[in-house]
Write a protein that holds these residues in place. Structure first.
Motif, mmCIF file in Angstrom:
data_model
loop_
_atom_site.group_PDB
_atom_site.id
_atom_site.type_symbol
_atom_site.label_atom_id
_atom_site.label_comp_id
_atom_site.label_asym_id
_atom_site.label_seq_id
_atom_site.Cartn_x
_atom_site.Cartn_y
_atom_site.Cartn_z
ATOM 1 N N GLU A 43 0.832 -1.208 0.000
ATOM 2 C CA GLU A 43 0.000 0.000 0.000
ATOM 3 C C GLU A 43 0.863 1.252 0.000
ATOM 4 N N GLU A 44 1.957 1.246 0.774
ATOM 5 C CA GLU A 44 2.864 2.392 0.807
ATOM 6 C C GLU A 44 3.520 2.625 -0.553
ATOM 7 N N LEU A 45 3.749 1.546 -1.297
ATOM 8 C CA LEU A 45 4.337 1.666 -2.626
ATOM 9 C C LEU A 45 3.327 2.108 -3.672
ATOM 10 N N GLY A 46 2.044 2.101 -3.326
ATOM 11 C CA GLY A 46 1.001 2.517 -4.257
ATOM 12 C C GLY A 46 0.642 1.469 -5.289
ATOM 13 N N LEU A 47 0.843 0.189 -4.961
ATOM 14 C CA LEU A 47 0.486 -0.869 -5.900
ATOM 15 C C LEU A 47 -1.026 -0.980 -6.050
ATOM 16 N N SER A 48 -1.461 -1.613 -7.120
ATOM 17 C CA SER A 48 -2.888 -1.766 -7.421
ATOM 18 C C SER A 48 -3.356 -3.183 -7.130
ATOM 19 N N ASP A 49 -4.660 -3.338 -7.033
ATOM 20 C CA ASP A 49 -5.298 -4.657 -6.896
ATOM 21 C C ASP A 49 -4.698 -5.475 -5.764
ATOM 22 N N ILE A 50 -4.411 -4.817 -4.636
ATOM 23 C CA ILE A 50 -3.851 -5.525 -3.479
ATOM 24 C C ILE A 50 -4.959 -6.320 -2.810
ATOM 25 N N SER A 51 -4.704 -7.589 -2.588
ATOM 26 C CA SER A 51 -5.713 -8.420 -1.925
ATOM 27 C C SER A 51 -5.031 -9.453 -1.040
ATOM 28 N N LEU A 52 -5.578 -9.638 0.146
ATOM 29 C CA LEU A 52 -5.137 -10.683 1.074
ATOM 30 C C LEU A 52 -6.378 -11.459 1.458
ATOM 31 N N ASP A 53 -6.474 -12.705 0.993
ATOM 32 C CA ASP A 53 -7.712 -13.448 1.229
ATOM 33 C C ASP A 53 -7.668 -14.212 2.553
ATOM 34 N N GLU A 54 -8.741 -14.910 2.842
ATOM 35 C CA GLU A 54 -8.872 -15.587 4.130
ATOM 36 C C GLU A 54 -7.918 -16.759 4.284
ATOM 37 N N HIS A 55 -7.313 -17.181 3.189
ATOM 38 C CA HIS A 55 -6.354 -18.295 3.239
ATOM 39 C C HIS A 55 -4.904 -17.819 3.168
ATOM 40 N N CYS A 56 -4.690 -16.504 3.278
ATOM 41 C CA CYS A 56 -3.348 -15.926 3.367
ATOM 42 C C CYS A 56 -2.627 -15.886 2.022
ATOM 43 N N TYR A 57 -3.376 -15.815 0.928
ATOM 44 C CA TYR A 57 -2.767 -15.580 -0.374
ATOM 45 C C TYR A 57 -2.783 -14.082 -0.622
ATOM 46 N N LEU A 58 -1.598 -13.521 -0.825
ATOM 47 C CA LEU A 58 -1.443 -12.081 -1.000
ATOM 48 C C LEU A 58 -1.047 -11.799 -2.447
ATOM 49 N N MET A 59 -1.798 -10.927 -3.098
ATOM 50 C CA MET A 59 -1.512 -10.563 -4.484
ATOM 51 C C MET A 59 -1.561 -9.053 -4.651
ATOM 52 N N ALA A 60 -0.824 -8.564 -5.641
ATOM 53 C CA ALA A 60 -0.842 -7.143 -5.978
ATOM 54 C C ALA A 60 -0.338 -6.990 -7.404
ATOM 55 N N ARG A 61 -0.453 -5.767 -7.925
ATOM 56 C CA ARG A 61 -0.040 -5.509 -9.301
ATOM 57 C C ARG A 61 0.614 -4.141 -9.389
ATOM 58 N N LEU A 62 1.749 -4.094 -10.092
ATOM 59 C CA LEU A 62 2.339 -2.827 -10.495
ATOM 60 C C LEU A 62 1.865 -2.574 -11.917
ATOM 61 N N PRO A 63 1.002 -1.565 -12.131
ATOM 62 C CA PRO A 63 0.396 -1.373 -13.458
ATOM 63 C C PRO A 63 1.420 -1.005 -14.526
ATOM 64 N N SER A 64 1.100 -1.349 -15.743
ATOM 65 C CA SER A 64 1.940 -1.024 -16.886
ATOM 66 C C SER A 64 2.127 0.490 -16.991
ATOM 67 N N ASN A 65 3.308 0.885 -17.439
ATOM 68 C CA ASN A 65 3.554 2.308 -17.678
ATOM 69 C C ASN A 65 3.868 2.586 -19.142
ATOM 70 N N VAL A 66 3.411 1.685 -20.015
ATOM 71 C CA VAL A 66 3.590 1.868 -21.456
ATOM 72 C C VAL A 66 2.242 1.714 -22.150
ATOM 73 N N SER A 67 2.156 2.276 -23.354
ATOM 74 C CA SER A 67 0.894 2.232 -24.098
ATOM 75 C C SER A 67 0.768 0.972 -24.941
ATOM 76 N N VAL A 68 1.899 0.322 -25.237
ATOM 77 C CA VAL A 68 1.848 -0.901 -26.033
ATOM 78 C C VAL A 68 1.438 -2.080 -25.148
ATOM 79 N N ASP A 69 1.033 -3.148 -25.813
ATOM 80 C CA ASP A 69 0.534 -4.321 -25.097
ATOM 81 C C ASP A 69 1.697 -5.244 -24.740
#
Length: 409
Positions: A43-69
């Motif tokens: 959260e301090e890093l400003g990542l997106s889609d941070i989730s910690l579920d009830e089974h302790c799986y933690l996920m997050a995303r650093l969004p793309s910074n380019v326009s190409v795919d």
């Protein structure tokens, strides 16, 4: 890099040992303590889609910074430490500019010796982090966690490095074989990923053992030893007979490379019932099936020999060799090799004589080879890692992001 050791030391001091005797996920509450810490840092890093579920799986995303795919790639590590040695009150120490000889662990008599661990002879001049001789270090896999977090923090601080979506996943209970059980590949949303869970610098692995647990249960009869003649059947004697039927030259201590093995890892003895816990390992599916059939044959033979008592075998497949799931995507390996070479790391492609979350995830549709952390002697009090190895792992992660962007831009 100034935050790398700070992160690592902070993580290893959180007790996260998993427990195979507990059915719930996570198997221990301490894993949530680390997950919550990591969630706050994300959260301090400003990542997106941070989730910690009830089974302790933690996920997050650093969004793309380019326009190409650019394909979304992932980096994964596990938060738990092995049950083989205590992970409570870990006290890491740094030996700066190691020049050879024994390393005293803490204030006791325990030492880390190059005679027992010759890899130390290749690390003169390195800064080595060890345990204090009373616990494991937890570099497996908190080094991987720290390396991923440090690399992501660097990318956040350096937006001039172009990248697509970068997915981060931290899992519980990998050490007890359950790390991928409840991992949501669709939610993770990466096209491929890398576990940062290997050993010495340069390791790059995309094949592992096929794994099966084999539970041999020996049944006897218990009566008072004073009146036991002709009545008692000691199941421990039956268990000893069975173990002597297993090939002594096909054990972990007698094999290496692509050689498989049978490993007696646990025993619960009593007169009436003795349970032997084996694991079976082989790199080929055919070889694994032959090993399973061999154990069943020995059980059948022993049952025919016994006048009293009996033996039962329960076989449970754990995971399979990920090579068949990764090989169709050779660019995944080529990108990792190229990233290592540009970071002055010589890739050492070798089989994993074990398993990772990546093996299971590959069969769930997420091709996931394994990359080094810089550590040695995992699962015991002689575990250690080099500062230089950890820094190289961070550099390789960052370079992998760059190489992926270059390839698809």
């Amino acid at each position: 890099m100034d935050k790398l050791l700070e992160r690592f030391f902070r993580y290893v001091r959180i007790e996260t040992q998993s427990d195979g005797d507990v059915a719930s996920c996570p198997s221990t509450a301490g894993q949530f303590n680390l997950a919550q810490q990591l969630k706050s840092e994300m959260e301090e890093l400003g990542l997106s889609d941070i989730s910690l579920d009830e089974h302790c799986y933690l996920m997050a995303r650093l969004p793309s910074n380019v326009s190409v795919d650019i394909p979304a790639i992932g980096f994964i590590a596990h938060m738990d430490t092995a049950p083989d040695a205590s992970g409570l009150n870990v006290k890491p120490q740094i030996v700066e500019n190691y020049q050879g000889g024994d390393i005293a662990l803490g204030i006791g008599d325990e030492v880390l010796s190059p005679i027992q661990y010759p890899d130390l002879n290749k690390l003169h001049g390195h800064n080595i982090i060890t345990t204090d001789g009373t616990t494991l270090l937890g570099a497996d896999n908190k080094a991987g966690v720290a390396e991923i977090m440090t690399a992501i923090a660097y990318l956040v601080a350096h937006p001039e490095i172009k990248h697509g979506d970068i997915c981060i996943g931290f899992t519980p209970d990998e050490e007890i074989g359950r790390g991928a059980n409840l991992f949501d590949v669709e939610k993770f949303n990466a096209q491929w990923a890398y576990t940062i869970d290997g050993g010495p610098v340069g390791e790059l692995e995309f094949e592992n053992f096929n794994a099966t647990s084999a539970d041999v249960v020996c049944y006897g009869t218990n009566v008072h030893p004073g009146t036991a003649k002709g009545k008692m059947v000691n199941s421990m004697n039956i268990a000893a007979q069975f173990q002597l039927m297993m090939p002594s030259n096909e054990t972990p201590e007698a094999t290496e490379g692509y050689e498989g093995f049978y490993h007696l890892k646990s025993m619960k003895p009593s007169v009436a019932k003795t349970e032997l816990g084996y694991i079976i390992r082989d790199f080929s599916r055919e070889g694994q099936e032959q090993r399973k059939a061999f154990m069943q044959q020995k059980v059948d033979e022993l049952n025919l020999q016994l006048e009293k008592g009996r033996v039962e075998l329960v076989l449970t497949d754990s995971y399979f060799n990920m090579r068949e799931m990764v090989e169709p995507y050779p660019h995944i390996i080529e990108l990792a090799k190229a990233a290592m070479i540009e970071c002055d790391v010589q890739p050492e492609i070798k089989p994993i004589r074990g398993g990772t979350d990546g093996a299971r995830l590959s069969f769930k549709g997420l091709p996931c080879p394994n990359i080094f952390t810089g550590g040695y002697n995992f699962h015991g009090i002689h575990e250690f890692i080099t500062v230089e190895g950890m820094e190289k792992a961070v550099n390789v992660i960052i370079k992998l992001v760059e190489k992926t962007t270059e390839k698809y831009s």
